[in-house]
Design a protein around this motif. Sequence first.
Motif, mmCIF file in Angstrom:
data_model
loop_
_atom_site.group_PDB
_atom_site.id
_atom_site.type_symbol
_atom_site.label_atom_id
_atom_site.label_comp_id
_atom_site.label_asym_id
_atom_site.label_seq_id
_atom_site.Cartn_x
_atom_site.Cartn_y
_atom_site.Cartn_z
ATOM 1 N N TYR A 54 -4.270 2.850 -10.275
ATOM 2 C CA TYR A 54 -4.551 3.884 -11.275
ATOM 3 C C TYR A 54 -4.328 5.277 -10.686
ATOM 4 O O TYR A 54 -3.768 6.161 -11.350
ATOM 5 C CB TYR A 54 -5.990 3.726 -11.761
ATOM 6 N N ALA A 55 -4.744 5.475 -9.442
ATOM 7 C CA ALA A 55 -4.557 6.774 -8.784
ATOM 8 C C ALA A 55 -3.075 7.092 -8.632
ATOM 9 O O ALA A 55 -2.637 8.224 -8.874
ATOM 10 C CB ALA A 55 -5.236 6.776 -7.420
ATOM 11 N N ALA A 56 -2.291 6.092 -8.252
ATOM 12 C CA ALA A 56 -0.850 6.300 -8.108
ATOM 13 C C ALA A 56 -0.227 6.679 -9.455
ATOM 14 O O ALA A 56 0.622 7.581 -9.529
ATOM 15 C CB ALA A 56 -0.197 5.039 -7.552
ATOM 16 N N MET A 57 -0.643 6.000 -10.513
ATOM 17 C CA MET A 57 -0.106 6.288 -11.845
ATOM 18 C C MET A 57 -0.462 7.709 -12.270
ATOM 19 O O MET A 57 0.407 8.461 -12.759
ATOM 20 C CB MET A 57 -0.656 5.280 -12.851
ATOM 21 N N LYS A 58 -1.703 8.110 -12.088
ATOM 22 C CA LYS A 58 -2.145 9.435 -12.513
ATOM 23 C C LYS A 58 -1.485 10.544 -11.704
ATOM 24 O O LYS A 58 -1.256 11.648 -12.228
ATOM 25 C CB LYS A 58 -3.664 9.542 -12.391
ATOM 26 N N GLU A 59 -1.155 10.271 -10.449
ATOM 27 C CA GLU A 59 -0.514 11.283 -9.609
ATOM 28 C C GLU A 59 1.001 11.272 -9.741
ATOM 29 O O GLU A 59 1.693 12.095 -9.136
ATOM 30 C CB GLU A 59 -0.901 11.059 -8.147
ATOM 31 N N GLY A 60 1.521 10.318 -10.535
ATOM 32 C CA GLY A 60 2.961 10.229 -10.715
ATOM 33 C C GLY A 60 3.678 9.739 -9.474
ATOM 34 O O GLY A 60 4.871 10.022 -9.271
ATOM 35 N N PRO A 119 0.842 -1.209 0.000
ATOM 36 C CA PRO A 119 0.000 0.000 0.000
ATOM 37 C C PRO A 119 0.868 1.247 0.000
ATOM 38 O O PRO A 119 1.660 1.472 0.917
ATOM 39 C CB PRO A 119 -0.803 -0.130 1.301
ATOM 40 N N SER A 120 0.748 2.035 -1.038
ATOM 41 C CA SER A 120 1.629 3.188 -1.232
ATOM 42 C C SER A 120 1.066 4.011 -2.381
ATOM 43 O O SER A 120 -0.102 3.903 -2.725
ATOM 44 C CB SER A 120 3.055 2.707 -1.560
ATOM 45 N N GLY A 121 1.907 4.855 -2.982
ATOM 46 C CA GLY A 121 1.499 5.581 -4.181
ATOM 47 C C GLY A 121 0.720 6.852 -3.925
ATOM 48 O O GLY A 121 -0.077 7.269 -4.760
ATOM 49 N N GLY A 122 0.935 7.466 -2.758
ATOM 50 C CA GLY A 122 0.216 8.701 -2.449
ATOM 51 C C GLY A 122 -1.002 8.446 -1.562
ATOM 52 O O GLY A 122 -1.401 7.302 -1.332
ATOM 53 N N LYS A 123 -1.589 9.518 -1.070
ATOM 54 C CA LYS A 123 -2.696 9.396 -0.121
ATOM 55 C C LYS A 123 -3.929 8.746 -0.739
ATOM 56 O O LYS A 123 -4.593 7.914 -0.106
ATOM 57 C CB LYS A 123 -3.052 10.774 0.440
ATOM 58 N N SER A 124 -4.251 9.116 -1.960
ATOM 59 C CA SER A 124 -5.427 8.521 -2.609
ATOM 60 C C SER A 124 -5.258 7.021 -2.741
ATOM 61 O O SER A 124 -6.144 6.227 -2.373
ATOM 62 C CB SER A 124 -5.642 9.143 -3.994
ATOM 63 N N SER A 125 -4.124 6.624 -3.253
ATOM 64 C CA SER A 125 -3.859 5.211 -3.480
ATOM 65 C C SER A 125 -3.824 4.435 -2.166
ATOM 66 O O SER A 125 -4.436 3.362 -2.047
ATOM 67 C CB SER A 125 -2.526 5.043 -4.218
ATOM 68 N N ALA A 126 -3.130 4.963 -1.165
ATOM 69 C CA ALA A 126 -3.020 4.266 0.117
ATOM 70 C C ALA A 126 -4.390 4.117 0.781
ATOM 71 O O ALA A 126 -4.709 3.071 1.361
ATOM 72 C CB ALA A 126 -2.064 5.012 1.037
ATOM 73 N N ALA A 127 -5.220 5.156 0.685
ATOM 74 C CA ALA A 127 -6.564 5.095 1.273
ATOM 75 C C ALA A 127 -7.435 4.068 0.547
ATOM 76 O O ALA A 127 -8.234 3.371 1.171
ATOM 77 C CB ALA A 127 -7.218 6.471 1.233
ATOM 78 N N LEU A 128 -7.278 3.966 -0.758
ATOM 79 C CA LEU A 128 -8.025 2.968 -1.519
ATOM 80 C C LEU A 128 -7.566 1.556 -1.167
ATOM 81 O O LEU A 128 -8.377 0.628 -1.113
ATOM 82 C CB LEU A 128 -7.874 3.230 -3.018
ATOM 83 N N HIS A 129 -6.272 1.386 -0.923
ATOM 84 C CA HIS A 129 -5.770 0.085 -0.481
ATOM 85 C C HIS A 129 -6.350 -0.278 0.885
ATOM 86 O O HIS A 129 -6.703 -1.444 1.132
ATOM 87 C CB HIS A 129 -4.239 0.098 -0.404
#
Length: 228
Positions: free
Chosen positions: A212-218, A159-169
Amino acid sequence: MASFIKPSVLGGFVRIFKLIRQHRTEKPLCCGRSYSSGGDSRAPRIYTKTGDKGFSSTFTGERRPKEDQIFQALGNTDELSSAIGLAREFCLDKSHSFTYQLDKCILQDVSSNIATPLSSARKSHIKKTKFTALPVADLETWIDSFTEELPPLTNFILPSGGKSSAALHLARTVCRRAERSVAPIVRSGEADPDVAKFLNRLSDYLFTVARYAAMKEGEEEKIYKRLE
């Protein structure tokens, strides 16, 4: 030299004095307040006291202990709804295109079906709470669409990739728990099988949009690497 006060002025002083005296004799707001709902049009109280002895009611009217598997599943589904709500707020901050799909999460319908055990349900209950396979098909369509844009998954990710990604995980893991608690209810024939299918597919969807959120947020996804 005598002074005279006009009656109108004197009357004003009397009114002010009465207000001061009334203010001094009023009880504090938190003291002696009546919470009676009789005769007024206020909204119903948030508490009912019907669960104070450790029992609660299903939609069909059954009284069951709160640790019953029905209420365990309902609690997990409620927690999932909150987790998705939190993730959605992070996604809104980043203007993710899929956020509207999180609005369409029909967990309330899932809960309604779980709260209506078929063994005690009448036809009117079943008609109101029946759950169909259509939401499952919607999730599969969305998963396939996002997967086409994502790089292939060749490793376990954390779980990583920024706040959006981590919250979705986080929401995904709560979803898995909700699914586990619903499984025995479905197997016993007390809930529609499509409820379990929906939760299973929802966890896959949350995993996909987390990536997908992690990818879009770079943001970089952390890869699991075994410590040597």
